[in-house]
Enzyme design. Sequence first.
Site, short mmCIF file in Angstrom:
data_model
loop_
_atom_site.label_atom_id
_atom_site.label_comp_id
_atom_site.label_asym_id
_atom_site.label_seq_id
_atom_site.Cartn_x
_atom_site.Cartn_y
_atom_site.Cartn_z
N GLY A 267 0.76 5.01 -22.56
CA GLY A 267 1.35 5.11 -21.24
C GLY A 267 2.86 5.10 -21.34
O GLY A 267 3.44 5.24 -22.41
N ASP B 297 -1.90 -1.44 -8.72
CA ASP B 297 -2.13 -0.20 -9.46
C ASP B 297 -3.63 0.08 -9.60
O ASP B 297 -4.09 0.55 -10.64
CB ASP B 297 -1.48 -0.27 -10.83
CG ASP B 297 -1.28 1.11 -11.46
OD1 ASP B 297 -1.35 2.12 -10.72
OD2 ASP B 297 -1.06 1.17 -12.69
#
Length: 477
Positions: free
Chosen positions: A24, A154
């Site tokens: 990520g 998230d």
Amino acid sequence: MPPQRLRRGQRLGRYELLAQVGEGGMASVWLARSHGLRGFEKLVALKMIKAQLADDALFERWFLDEAKIAQRIFHTNVATTLDLGEEHGSLFLVMEWIDGDSLGRVRRSYHRASGKPLPLPIALRLVADMCKGLHAAHELSDERGEGLHIVHRDVSPNNVMITSSGAVKLIDFGIATARDRSSPETTLGIVRGKINYLAPEQIHRRSALDRRCDVWAAGVCLYELAVGTLPFTGKDSEEVMQKIASEGAPPPFDSDPDVDEILCRSLAHHPEDRFATALEMQRAIEALLDAGGGVTERDVAIFLAREVPGLAEERRAFIDDALSPPVPSPASTGPALGAEVVTGDDPDRTRPDRPARSGPTRPTRPTRAPRGVLAVVLLLALGAVAGVVMFTRGPTASPSSEVHAEGPLTTTGAQPPVASGAASTAAPANQSVATATATPSKKSAPNVGTKKAAGRAPSPSAKAVSSSAPKEIDFGF
């Protein structure tokens, strides 16, 4: 020490990296193996902050906050955080290895295979279990019983894992908020999270965020799974945020009015009009499931095995490949049992940093010189022996003794004196013998076990290769 690039087989404390799973913006995730006492081993997921961010104090504080938040949550629907470590200046988190795939991957695979969204009962079961994990995080308190006010911020299908047994696991608290968080929640002007799943208050930022923004994200997930599309879309992120921030409602779900009611309430623009908690949303979904006969984790597992079997096969192949020792390169391949001495300067065959070790060797054949050279050497050696014998006998009346004592005679037909011939040819003969002895034949090499002559140093180009020398492989066994 500066951060190093991660590689397969590298050890971070007692953890051995096996294969990279994903990457990520802030960290990379690896499949790793934990080594314990008496050969105990366990597969884990290792999340490590990127090397280029290791020196950034803000990213380090975010990473530490994630560790502190996640390690406090113990629930069947939340991935367990096991350890926090540091290696070469970079922090890493150790989490349980989940034998499964993300909800996003499951949805996409099923849609490619069937052209349809997930079956509604399966979608409801997955979101209900997701709400269980969210509620456990929202309700977490400290040692004094005071709420930590955790908000995930998230929630999306990519941050929800589905195991092969049908269990739901919520992951990635990287941008979660909490009462005792040390790092700032959001930099001014920056919206954190995945755009399509943001609640209106995350975009407006007119008030502090609470658990109801996670309820909104769970509603978006349910809409996407049941309908097959996102409730708010646009040509770019700005258009999507404008639609979310406006008070417009998403298109209705006409297939089931009860499901549409849950969607409308979870996606209400104002937080006070939504479900107050994730538990409340879960109970509403469970009521629908019970009315339809109920769906369990076992039903989810059967669905995965029947409808998307390729995911499990790919996962097993990935793990098998990660656990198998890599094929060593020629430069690192050790010798076979009974290997001979390796000579020369070939870097792929000599290892100056590795001392020679004793071990069983295969005898080598002696170097053979040409037969003509051997014959000449033998004759010269016999002549030299004869000359020495003649010298040691003392003066005689023979013509040959006069040659040594008084000089050559000019007798007709006399043979050349042996001693003179030996003296004139001894040096060339010895040189020939030395060359034949010091230069081994290409077909053979000196034996490892051959004793060296006293007072002579070994040849710098020859290295003894032990039959017990370990092969160099990435795992370091």
